[in-house]
Design an enzyme around this catalytic site. Structure first.
Site, PDB file in Angstrom:
ATOM      1  N   PRO A   2       0.823  -1.202   0.000  1.00 59.64           N
ATOM      2  CG  PRO A   2      -0.830  -1.600   1.586  1.00 59.64           C
ATOM      3  CD  PRO A   2       0.495  -2.111   1.105  1.00 59.64           C
ATOM      4  CD  GLU A   3       3.445   2.719  -4.235  1.00 57.33           C
ATOM      5  OE1 GLU A   3       3.379   3.840  -4.770  1.00 57.33           O
ATOM      6  OE2 GLU A   3       3.991   1.740  -4.783  1.00 57.33           O
ATOM      7  CE  LYS A  58       4.745   4.614   0.760  1.00 60.51           C
ATOM      8  NZ  LYS A  58       5.645   3.573   0.196  1.00 60.51           N
TER       9      LYS A  58
END
Length: 270
Positions: A2-3, A58
């Protein structure tokens, strides 16, 4: 992994279920994440009212009255709001208790983290040295040019450095450089101010489009409702090696940079 768009999608999904709610505790099934979950997490969060749900880089930040929960999704993590009675699955490592609902943290590869911090969260060791947010006014061509003007590393690696700008991971670095017409192999210090203006603008545009599409789902990512993202359907270069460029027809090339795959069009990105 996940970015920024995937983390922001998650933040927007869980925020309505968390903001203003009081946490009743936590159930930790497996504390062995990237960093161990605090053994007394349930006692620490019980009775804490969630004042805000923010994102820094993030990291998801659940700001409470006495402290802040830092959540990182790692390589394969996701957060979902579930009915309290929903049986946990194999990789569901932690629940935050909300009464009739739980916020469930799932992480098959266990590179994520759930941490509790007292005091100003900006001073947490994981956050205090981070660069500007790419979607903020603090990040523009001038800021980018200043940050990279002495860096001899390839520009793709430079924009993935959290000291330069946060949250631009491999997928979105590839896509931003394509839209800016800049080779990922160019030395960062060789970019002109005009190049940086163009690249900063494209980083913002690509990230905004990705957020609007719910992020990218290549393997594990789902949003807070269990739905995949769709931005991967619009990739121009990422994971398209040997396929024709959507603009000029030249085969997309793949190289290795910093132990990651880089994709680019040799004609559109001279």
């Amino acid at each position: 992994m996940p970015e920024l768009p995937e983390v922001e999608t998650t933040r927007r999904g869980v925020e309505p279920h968390l903001e203003g709610r009081t946490l009743l505790g936590a159930v930790v099934r497996n504390p062995s994440l990237r960093w161990p979950v605090p053994p007394d997490l349930s006692e620490r969060v019980a009775g804490e009212k969630v004042l805000a749900v923010r994102r820094r880089a993030k990291y998801l930040l659940l700001e409470c009255e006495s402290g802040t929960l830092l959540i990182h999704l790692g390589m394969s993590g996701s957060l979902r709001v579930m009915p309290a009675g929903a049986p946990p699955q194999k990789h569901d490592h932690l629940d935050l208790l909300l009464g009739e609902q739980v916020l469930r943290f799932r992480d098959p590869r266990r590179f994520g983290a759930v941490l509790w911090h007292l005091g100003p969260v900006e001073m947490h060791p994981l956050l205090q040295a981070l660069g500007p947010e790419p979607l903020s006014d603090a990040f523009d061509g001038a800021a980018l040019h200043q940050a990279i003007r002495r860096r001899g590393s390839p520009i793709k690696l430079a924009i993935m450095d959290n000291h330069v700008v946060v949250g631009v991971g491999n997928i979105y670095a590839n896509e931003s450089l394509f839209h800016a017409g800049i080779s990922p192999a160019r030395a960062a210090c060789d970019l002109s101010r005009a190049d940086c203006d163009r690249l900063a603008a494209e980083i913002k545009a690509v990230l905004r489009r990705a957020i609007d599409a719910g992020g990218s789902t290549l393997r594990d990512f789902v949003d807070s409702e269990g739905k995949p993202g769709y931005f991967q359907q619009t990739y121009m270069v990422y994971n398209r090696q040997e396929e024709p460029c959507r603009l000029c027809g030249t085969p997309i090339r793949q190289i290795r940079q910093g132990q990651r795959s880089t994709y680019y069009c040799p004609l559109c990105q001279p």
